[in-house]
Write an enzyme that holds these catalytic residues in place. Structure first.
Site, PDB file in Angstrom:
ATOM      1  N   HIS C 120      41.085  21.972 -38.826  1.00 23.64           N
ATOM      2  CA  HIS C 120      40.094  22.135 -37.814  1.00 23.64           C
ATOM      3  C   HIS C 120      40.812  22.730 -36.806  1.00 23.64           C
ATOM      4  O   HIS C 120      41.733  22.215 -36.316  1.00 23.64           O
ATOM      5  CB  HIS C 120      39.621  20.634 -37.529  1.00 23.64           C
ATOM      6  CG  HIS C 120      38.232  20.566 -36.566  1.00 23.64           C
ATOM      7  ND1 HIS C 120      38.480  20.294 -35.171  1.00 23.64           N
ATOM      8  CD2 HIS C 120      37.218  20.346 -36.716  1.00 23.64           C
ATOM      9  CE1 HIS C 120      37.442  20.373 -34.636  1.00 23.64           C
ATOM     10  NE2 HIS C 120      36.539  20.411 -35.583  1.00 23.64           N
ATOM     11  N   ASP C 198      45.531  14.137 -39.806  1.00 19.93           N
ATOM     12  CA  ASP C 198      44.222  14.247 -39.286  1.00 19.93           C
ATOM     13  C   ASP C 198      43.132  13.425 -40.096  1.00 19.93           C
ATOM     14  O   ASP C 198      42.764  14.124 -41.015  1.00 19.93           O
ATOM     15  CB  ASP C 198      43.898  15.592 -38.928  1.00 19.93           C
ATOM     16  CG  ASP C 198      42.382  15.869 -38.327  1.00 19.93           C
ATOM     17  OD1 ASP C 198      41.709  14.609 -38.342  1.00 19.93           O
ATOM     18  OD2 ASP C 198      41.929  16.860 -37.785  1.00 19.93           O
ATOM     19  N   GLN C 201      37.866  13.238 -40.797  1.00 27.12           N
ATOM     20  CA  GLN C 201      36.933  13.007 -41.788  1.00 27.12           C
ATOM     21  C   GLN C 201      37.183  11.794 -42.907  1.00 27.12           C
ATOM     22  O   GLN C 201      36.235  11.653 -43.570  1.00 27.12           O
ATOM     23  CB  GLN C 201      36.657  14.511 -42.517  1.00 27.12           C
ATOM     24  CG  GLN C 201      36.212  15.484 -41.747  1.00 27.12           C
ATOM     25  CD  GLN C 201      34.989  15.359 -41.210  1.00 27.12           C
ATOM     26  OE1 GLN C 201      34.042  14.941 -41.865  1.00 27.12           O
ATOM     27  NE2 GLN C 201      34.444  15.893 -40.219  1.00 27.12           N
ATOM     28  N   LYS C 224      32.572   9.184 -35.923  1.00 30.72           N
ATOM     29  CA  LYS C 224      32.267   9.912 -37.273  1.00 30.72           C
ATOM     30  C   LYS C 224      32.451   8.744 -38.422  1.00 30.72           C
ATOM     31  O   LYS C 224      32.611   8.813 -39.281  1.00 30.72           O
ATOM     32  CB  LYS C 224      33.466  11.012 -37.497  1.00 30.72           C
ATOM     33  CG  LYS C 224      33.408  12.186 -36.794  1.00 30.72           C
ATOM     34  CD  LYS C 224      34.307  13.137 -37.461  1.00 30.72           C
ATOM     35  CE  LYS C 224      34.554  14.592 -36.410  1.00 30.72           C
ATOM     36  NZ  LYS C 224      33.428  15.486 -36.394  1.00 30.72           N
ATOM     37  N   CYS C 362      34.229  24.942 -36.690  1.00 30.79           N
ATOM     38  CA  CYS C 362      35.476  24.775 -36.173  1.00 30.79           C
ATOM     39  C   CYS C 362      36.701  24.984 -36.956  1.00 30.79           C
ATOM     40  O   CYS C 362      37.895  24.367 -36.914  1.00 30.79           O
ATOM     41  CB  CYS C 362      35.695  23.485 -35.437  1.00 30.79           C
ATOM     42  SG  CYS C 362      34.497  23.337 -34.081  1.00 30.79           S
TER      43      CYS C 362
HETATM   44  C1  LIG Z   1      39.101  17.408 -39.376  1.00 39.02           C
HETATM   45  C2  LIG Z   1      38.616  16.975 -37.973  1.00 39.02           C
HETATM   46  N1  LIG Z   1      39.573  17.076 -37.147  1.00 39.02           N
HETATM   47  C3  LIG Z   1      39.400  16.612 -35.744  1.00 39.02           C
HETATM   48  C4  LIG Z   1      37.879  16.822 -35.467  1.00 39.02           C
HETATM   49  C5  LIG Z   1      37.775  16.511 -33.990  1.00 39.02           C
HETATM   50  O1  LIG Z   1      37.236  15.288 -33.546  1.00 39.02           O
HETATM   51  P1  LIG Z   1      36.473  14.837 -32.506  1.00 39.02           P
HETATM   52  O2  LIG Z   1      35.465  16.271 -32.177  1.00 39.02           O
HETATM   53  O3  LIG Z   1      35.651  13.831 -32.538  1.00 39.02           O
HETATM   54  O4  LIG Z   1      37.631  15.013 -31.114  1.00 39.02           O
HETATM   55  C6  LIG Z   1      37.062  16.888 -36.391  1.00 39.02           C
HETATM   56  C7  LIG Z   1      35.702  17.048 -35.809  1.00 39.02           C
HETATM   57  O5  LIG Z   1      34.871  17.625 -36.214  1.00 39.02           O
HETATM   58  C8  LIG Z   1      37.249  17.107 -37.626  1.00 39.02           C
HETATM   59  O6  LIG Z   1      36.072  17.198 -38.703  1.00 39.02           O
END
Ligand SMILES: Cc1ncc(COP(=O)(O)O)c(C=O)c1O
Ligand SMILES: Cc1ncc(COP(=O)(O)O)c(C=O)c1O
Lengths: 405, 135, 405, 135
Positions: C120, C198, C201, C224, C362
Site C-alpha cells: 500500500h 503492515d 489488512q 479496519k 492505493c
Molecule cells: C495494507 C494497508 N496498509 C496501510 C493502510 C493505511 O491505513 P490507514 O489509512 O488506516 O492509515 C491500509 C489502508 O487502506 C492498508 O490496506
C-alpha cells in the site's frame, strides 16, 4: 441569560453524581463536554453511514465523503477563511508539529524563533526541536509576576529580535489570559516572521476571525470545542501552507506513486495521508452547528459574568492567591492557597464532586517563572452556571477547613 | 500509632471527607524528613507529588526501619499507613505483606488507582524491591 | 456456522437499503463495519465519562485514564506482547511514518530498504522519503503476473541484498494475499534488518501472535478491525522502540521542560504527545472484547469458506479475470472484466446496493506491475454471508448484460 | 442526438439501471477520439477516469464545436450529455447554460456528486473557462 442557562441540559455528562454529590465540571480547559447532537452524529455515522472517504464510489462512501468535506467548509466559514486552507490533523499538538517540521528549510543558523513564557508544552517543544535541528535560537517573551504579558514590552521585544518565526497562544490554558495577538502578529509580520497562533483554548470562547487576525497559521483541537477526541485543525494561508513540504506520507495525499518517484497533491490533501478521523470530523461538524445556534455576544457576556463572579468569590477567601490577567480572560483561573499543595485540594474537591485540574498544566516553564510547583485551575464554559460556582466555593471552604484542621 | 490503631480509626470513617481528615492527621504525625535526607536517590518515581523514602535494618539487622516524607498532606498520610505496615517487621515478615489487600480492607483502595498519581503503588514496589536487596 | 451467521445482526449499518436494494457491504478492506457494542461504548464515554486522560485527579479523568490504559493491555494481550510496547497513533499510516522517521539516523548511504511490489502507498512512500533523506536505496521484492510473491525467491532476494530495513504487508489490501512473513522476517533478521509488518489488512482476519512472528514493528488501524476511525497501533519491541528518537512533541510525553532543555519520558509515553483519541481507544477496547467472544478457528473457517464460494462463483463468469493468491488469502479478491473500466462496474453495482471498491486501491506500483489501471475489489468479513455473495453475483451478471448490451 | 432528444429519453427512465443503460448508449454514440487528440493538455483534471476535451469555434467563429472522450462508459455518456448541451451554441448562449440545473431536470443530479469522481463538475467548469477565453 435564561436561554443560555438552558443549554446545560444538552450536555448529558453534566447530569451525574460523583461520590454522592452532583458533578461540578470545572475542567473544560482540559476537554469540553459534548452536546447530545455531537454524540448523536457520531452514532449516526457508525450505525448508518459508516464507510471510508475519498475512496469508494458506492453510496455510503460518497455520502461520508460529502459530509466530511462539508465540515471543512463549516470550520472554514467559522474562521472566515477558505476550505482549502484547512488541514485536518489529530490535534492541536500535531498541527504545531506539522508546521514546525515544515519550517526546517526556512531557518538558518542564529535565526530567531520567538515564543512566550506562558505557552503550553505543545507550543514550546516543537519549536525547541526546530531550533535544535537548524541551530536557530529560541527566544521568549517574558511574563510579569502575575503571569501576564505586557503587550508594549512584547512588541519591543519583537522589534528588537526580528524573529523568523513567532508562535503565541491566543489564550493561556493555565491562566486564561487572552493575548493581544492581533498587535503582536502585525508587529512580527513587519519583519517577515511566519506567525502561528495556538487557539486550542481560545477558539471556543472567542470564535476568532482569522482574516482579521491575519496570522499565517492557527491551530485548535476539536475536543476542547465541543467536538470529539482525536481531531485537530490547522489553518494556513494557502500559499504558505502549500509551500510547506509534505509531512506524513501515505495513501490519498499522492498524485502518482512509482518506486522511482512520487508526486504529491496540493494542500490540504498533501498533508492528509491515510484514513482520516471521519467520525470525529462529522461530530465536530455537529459541534459547529450547535455553536452556530448560540449568539456569540450573549455567550461571551454570560461566560464573562460567570468568570467575574468566580473571581470575586475566590478573592474573598483569605490565603487564596490568584494568577493571570483577570480582566482579559476566557474564563479560566489558576490559584494557590497559602503554601498548600495543589494535589490535596484537587483530591479533596473531588470528594465533593468538583472536577478541577491541578499541577503544572503542561506549562512547566510558566510555573518556574511564577515560582510555583503547580496551581489549582478552574476553567469555565458556557454550560456552567452560578450554582456550579457556589458549590465549588462551598466545597473549597470545607477543604480549607479540613486542611487547616 | 501502630498499624492496628490506624486500621481501627480508618475502618470507622463515615465519609470520604472524614477518612481524608484521618489520613491527613496521620501525615501530620509523621516527622518531617530533614532536607539532607530528601535526596534524588531517596525519591520514589511515579508519584505526582514528591515522595522520599529510606529503608534500613536496625542494629541487630533484624527489623525494618522506615522513614519517609511527601510534600502533600494526603500522600504523606497514605505513606504513614504504609510505613506503619512495614515498620518493625523482619524482612521475612515484610515480604508476606500484601499492602494492596490492606488498603482494600481499610476502604482506601480507590485512592490507589494508578491514575490518581499518588504513587502508593510505586512506594510499595520500592519497599518490596529494597527489602529483597537487604536480604 | 449458524452462530457466526448471527453476528451480522450486531452491525447496525448492514441493515439498510441503498437505491431500494438491501445493502451488500463488500468493502471491509476500506473500513470495517462496527458492532453495536463499539458504538455504545463511544456513546457511553461521551455521555457519562467524558474527560481528558493522564491529567486530572478527579473521578471522571481517573476513570477515563484507567479504561484507556486497560485497552492498551487488551491489544497487547491480543498480540501476545507487553502493554509498554504499544503506542497509540492516528492510524497505520502514522505508525509507519513514526518508524520511518525514527530510523533516519540508523541508515547510511547505499544501505538498503527492502519492500515488496504489492505494498500500500502507506508502506511505500514513507520508506521512499527515508531513502531520499539518507541516500539509502529502496529495493523491491517482485510479484509474478498474478500479483503473488514467491517466498523462496523473496528469501533469496533478502539474502542477496542484506537490507537494513525490511517492510512488508502481512496481507495485501488489493489482492488479499497473505505473505509468509514469518519466513521473510527470519531471513531479514539474519542480516540484522529492522523489520516492520503492515498488518492493516491482516489483523482482523489473522489475529497474529507477534511473539511468534518475531518482527520488530507491527502496525494496524483500528477502523479496519471493528474499531473507530482516527486510531492506529504501533507495536515495537521495547528496546528498539524506546531507542527511536521522539517523533511529535508536546504535552504528556515530556519528563521536564525548560526553555533551555527538555527531557522525554520512555516509550510508549515518549511517542504520545497531546490529548489522545480517547473515545476511539475505548471503542477499540469494545471491538477487541467483541472479537474475543468469537472463536478464531470458527471465524477463520467461515471466512475462508465464504471466500472459496465467492471465488468459485466469479471464476464461472466468462471474461472475468482474478488476481492474487486465491489459496492464502484473507478474503479479498480483485478482478477485471475483459477490458472494461472498473469505474463502470462500481457505479452499476452500487445501483444494486452492492458496495465494492474500484481503482488502484492505493497500490499504484502493483497496478503498473500487473499492467492494469485498476480492479474491482470485493473484500469480505465474518459479518458477510452467502446471500451477500449471491446478490453480488446476480448484480454482476446484470451489470455485464448492461455493459455488453 | 440533440439535447432535447436526450432529455426526452432520460426523463422517462424507470430505474437507475435503465438510465445507466441510456447513458452508456449515449456514450457509445460519441465517436472515439483519435489517440493524437488524447493529449495531456486536453485532459480534464479532477476525474477518477480519464476525460479528454477539445473546444473550438466553427469557421464562422460563431458556434461551439466540442469533442471529447473518456475511458469509462458512464462518464463518456455523461460527457455526451454535456457536449450536446453546448454543441452548436454561440459562446453567449453557452454562458447562459446552467449545466447543473439541466442535470437536475434530467434526474441525474445524484451522479454529479463531487465524491463520485466522475468529474462532471470539472468538465463543466473547464468548458465555461474555455468559453470565457474564446470570447
Ligand atoms: C495494507 C494497508 N496498509 C496501510 C493502510 C493505511 O491505513 P490507514 O489509512 O488506516 O492509515 C491500509 C489502508 O487502506 C492498508 O490496506
Ligand atoms: C494552549 C494549548 N495548546 C495546545 C494544547 C494541546 O492540545 P491537544 O492536547 O488537544 O493536542 C493544549 C491542550 O491542553 C492547550 O491548552
Amino acid at each position: 441569560m435564561s436561554d443560555i442557562a438552558q443549554l446545560r441540559n444538552d450536555f448529558p455528562a453534566l447530569d451525574q453524581h460523583i461520590e454522592g454529590n452532583p458533578l461540578v465540571y470545572l475542567d473544560s480547559g482540559a476537554t469540553s463536554q459534548k452536546p447530545q447532537t455531537v454524540i448523536d452524529e457520531i452514532n449516526r455515522f457508525y450505525a448508518k453511514n459508516n464507510a471510508n472517504v475519498h475512496r469508494g464510489l458506492h453510496t455510503l462512501s460518497e455520502q461520508a465523503t460529502l459530509n466530511y468535506e462539508k465540515v471543512r467548509e463549516k470550520i472554514a466559514n467559522f474562521l472566515s477563511v477558505n476550505a482549502t486552507e484547512i488541514v485536518w490533523t489529530s490535534g492541536a499538538t500535531e498541527s504545531i508539529n506539522l508546521v514546525a517540521a515544515g519550517l526546517t528549510q526556512h531557518l538558518l543558523q542564529d535565526d530567531i524563533i520567538l515564543i512566550t513564557a506562558l505557552e503550553h508544552h505543545a507550543n514550546i517543544v516543537p519549536w525547541q526541536q526546530l531550533a535544535q535541528r537548524t541551530n536557530a535560537k529560541l527566544e521568549v517573551i517574558p511574563v510579569n509576576a502575575q503571569g501576564v504579558i505586557d503587550t508594549a514590552q512584547a512588541i519591543n521585544k519583537i522589534a528588537q529580535l526580528q524573529p523568523k518565526v513567532f508562535a503565541c497562544s491566543h489564550a493561556s490554558n493555565t491562566l486564561g489570559n487572552i493575548q493581544e495577538v492581533e498587535k503582536l502578529i502585525a508587529k512580527a509580520k513587519e519583519f517577515g516572521a511566519v506567525t502561528l497562533i495556538d487557539g486550542a483554548q481560545a477558539f471556543l470562547h472567542l470564535r476568532p476571525n482569522l482574516k482579521a487576525l491575519d496570522c499565517d497559521f492557527y491551530v485548535l483541537s476539536a475536543h476542547k470545542a465541543l467536538g470529539p477526541t482525536g481531531l485537530g485543525v490547522l489553518y494556513g494561508k494557502y500559499d504558505l501552507l502549500n509551500s510547506l513540504p509534505v509531512y506524513q506520507t501515505g495513501g490519498e495525499m499522492i498524485k502518482q506513486v512509482s518506486f522511482e518517484e512520487t508526486t504529491f497533491r496540493d494542500a490540504p490533501a498533501k498533508f492528509e495521508p491515510g484514513t482520516p478521523n471521519i467520525s470525529a470530523v462529522l461530530g465536530f461538524g455537529a459541534a459547529l452547528d450547535y455553536l452556530s445556534t448560540i449568539d456569540f455576544a450573549t455567550m461571551h457576556h454570560y461566560e464573562q459574568s460567570l468568570f467575574k463572579y468566580l473571581v470575586k468569590q475566590l478573592s474573598q477567601i483569605e490565603g487564596i492567591k490568584l494568577y493571570g490577567d483577570l480582566e482579559n480572560n476566557i474564563g479560566t483561573v489558576s490559584f494557590t492557597y497559602k503554601s498548600e499543595h495543589h494535589y490535596d485540594f484537587a483530591m479533596l474537591l473531588n470528594s465533593y464532586g468538583i472536577a478541577v485540574r491541578s499541577g503544572h498544566h503542561c506549562t512547566q516553564p510558566l510555573m518556574q517563572t511564577l515560582n510555583l510547583n503547580g496551581t489549582i485551575r478552574v476553567s469555565l464554559a458556557f454550560y456552567n452556571n452560578k450554582t456550579d460556582i457556589d458549590r465549588f466555593i462551598d466545597a473549597l471552604h470545607n477543604c480549607i477547613a479540613l486542611i487547616e484542621g | 500509632m501502630t498499624y492496628q490503631e490506624i486500621h481501627d480509626k480508618l475502618s470507622n470513617t463515615a465519609s470520604w471527607q472524614q477518612s481524608y481528615r484521618e489520613i491527613m492527621l496521620l501525615g501530620k504525625q509523621l516527622p518531617t524528613l530533614p532536607d539532607v535526607l530528601k535526596t534524588e536517590q531517596a525519591k520514589v518515581t511515579g508519584c505526582e507529588s514528591n515522595v522520599w523514602l529510606h529503608i534500613e535494618l536496625d542494629e541487630q539487622q533484624q527489623n525494618l526501619l522506615l522513614v519517609g516524607d511527601s510534600d502533600t498532606r494526603i500522600v504523606k498520610g497514605l505513606l504513614a499507613i504504609v510505613l506503619a505496615m512495614y515498620s518493625g517487621k523482619t524482612p521475612t515478615e515484610a515480604k508476606q505483606i500484601d499492602a494492596y489487600q490492606e488498603f482494600e480492607s481499610l476502604g482506601l483502595i480507590k485512592h490507589l488507582s494508578p491514575s490518581r498519581g499518588n504513587g502508593i503503588k510505586a512506594i510499595v514496589e520500592t519497599i518490596q524491591k529494597q527489602i529483597a536487596q537487604l536480604t
